[in-house]
Design an enzyme around this catalytic site. Sequence first.
Site, PDB file in Angstrom:
ATOM      1  N   GLN A 120       0.834  -1.206   0.000  1.00 15.98           N
ATOM      2  CA  GLN A 120       0.000   0.000   0.000  1.00 15.98           C
ATOM      3  C   GLN A 120       0.866   1.252   0.000  1.00 15.98           C
ATOM      4  O   GLN A 120       1.643   1.465   0.923  1.00 15.98           O
ATOM      5  CB  GLN A 120      -0.898  -0.016   1.241  1.00 15.98           C
ATOM      6  CG  GLN A 120      -1.722   1.241   1.454  1.00 15.98           C
ATOM      7  CD  GLN A 120      -2.634   1.121   2.656  1.00 15.98           C
ATOM      8  OE1 GLN A 120      -3.715   0.559   2.583  1.00 15.98           O
ATOM      9  NE2 GLN A 120      -2.192   1.636   3.795  1.00 15.98           N
ATOM     10  N   GLY A 121       0.736   2.079  -1.017  1.00 14.87           N
ATOM     11  CA  GLY A 121       1.507   3.312  -1.124  1.00 14.87           C
ATOM     12  C   GLY A 121       0.675   4.513  -0.723  1.00 14.87           C
ATOM     13  O   GLY A 121       0.152   5.230  -1.589  1.00 14.87           O
ATOM     14  N   TYR A 122       0.554   4.739   0.580  1.00 11.00           N
ATOM     15  CA  TYR A 122      -0.232   5.862   1.081  1.00 11.00           C
ATOM     16  C   TYR A 122       0.670   6.897   1.772  1.00 11.00           C
ATOM     17  O   TYR A 122       0.845   8.010   1.284  1.00 11.00           O
ATOM     18  CB  TYR A 122      -1.294   5.369   2.068  1.00 11.00           C
ATOM     19  CG  TYR A 122      -2.590   4.919   1.430  1.00 11.00           C
ATOM     20  CD1 TYR A 122      -2.652   4.546   0.093  1.00 11.00           C
ATOM     21  CD2 TYR A 122      -3.756   4.843   2.172  1.00 11.00           C
ATOM     22  CE1 TYR A 122      -3.839   4.132  -0.480  1.00 11.00           C
ATOM     23  CE2 TYR A 122      -4.959   4.423   1.606  1.00 11.00           C
ATOM     24  CZ  TYR A 122      -4.988   4.060   0.273  1.00 11.00           C
ATOM     25  OH  TYR A 122      -6.162   3.652  -0.284  1.00 11.00           O
ATOM     26  N   GLU A 241     -10.171  -1.801   6.740  1.00 13.40           N
ATOM     27  CA  GLU A 241      -9.065  -2.296   7.558  1.00 13.40           C
ATOM     28  C   GLU A 241      -9.543  -3.006   8.820  1.00 13.40           C
ATOM     29  O   GLU A 241      -8.828  -3.823   9.374  1.00 13.40           O
ATOM     30  CB  GLU A 241      -8.144  -1.132   7.958  1.00 13.40           C
ATOM     31  CG  GLU A 241      -7.222  -0.691   6.860  1.00 13.40           C
ATOM     32  CD  GLU A 241      -6.142   0.245   7.356  1.00 13.40           C
ATOM     33  OE1 GLU A 241      -4.980   0.074   6.975  1.00 13.40           O
ATOM     34  OE2 GLU A 241      -6.477   1.158   8.125  1.00 13.40           O
TER      35      GLU A 241
END
Length: 387
Positions: A120-122, A241
């Site tokens: 996840q690229g947050y 989540e």
Amino acid sequence: MDFSFGPDDEALRQEARTWLTGHLAVEPAPTAGRAWERELGAGGWIGLGWDCAAGAYGNRTAPLTGQVVWAEEYSRARAPARLGHMGEHLLAPTLIAHGDPAQRSRFLPAIARGEEIWCQGYSEPGAGSDLAAVRTAAVRDPGSRTYRITGQKLWTSLAHEADWCFLLARTTEGSHRHHGLSLLLVPMDQPGRIEVRPIRQLTGGADFNEVFFDGAEAGTAHVLGGEGNGWRVAMDLLGRERGPATLAQQIGFAEELARVVSLARETGAAAEPAVRDRLVRQWAELRTMRWTALRALGGTDLPGAPSVAKLLWSSWHQRLGELALQVQGPPAVLGPYDWSDERPYVLDALQCLFLFSRADTIYGGSAEVQRTIIAERVLGLPKEHRP
């Protein structure tokens, strides 16, 4: 609220227990890795919670109670930590909700088979809890069907293992805050364009990474939910989540608490009234968290429930880590070491619990952010000033 397990759930529990016992009894024991993910896929244990027709993408589905059963049995069996969590529990449901048929057909079967790992690229430097401050840019190449991505992501779990990354980036130049963002599906195998650097933790491990994108490519067909709709899609993804896995997490917490209680008896700390009081409080609070989670999963309308749950378990886990060191006494600050080794000291499970739990109130939405959400969206208090 009626949240009971019926005959079908108990049949699934027995099937899960039998399958896990057989597959975990082999030598050498399975570890967290791609082979184990493929085993889970072949057994039909990936994608139980996907909101789609059973078998549509090679998975099978189960009702909420069945998903809880599987999550609990997996935890009780002390099965390996999952590499496929991000793909199965975060990206896949978001693909089903927001993806087009081509995206779903391309990615969901590979996730169900345990063949492709996602990260996840947050978070970014300066844009962690304040996700709307992301600066990573994705610029569309004129006359082509690709974006060029430039920027940095931080605290990226499993980036060193992942085949793909779902990444939040600015696709509209000059956009501000929640506007002009898109969620891109980016292949990680781009040497020279994507660099992954591990972040060494206090515990000695390096599960987190910083990731640098220098002109990395993503296809225009791999924009999830459409260009400019990234904030809405990203928020929907984050809302996933906290699901049945939270109950499995609590089983892990219960095992840690049992270990602390056993140690308190061994060291004599349990004879101290103050320690006994803390142990009882930890047990009572854990039971309360379980019933709160069951109420939320059972469909009871509880505004702000995900934020309340995050506040409860993160602070509870930190207190357990502190209590673990207290009952250990002076040995808690010691450990075997070898200065010739790259990792000169080895921590025991309770020392790791204490150190790792320091981050519990930060990752997954910091405690400050959760309190703000509860204050503004549940209690209706005035919004805090944001520049």
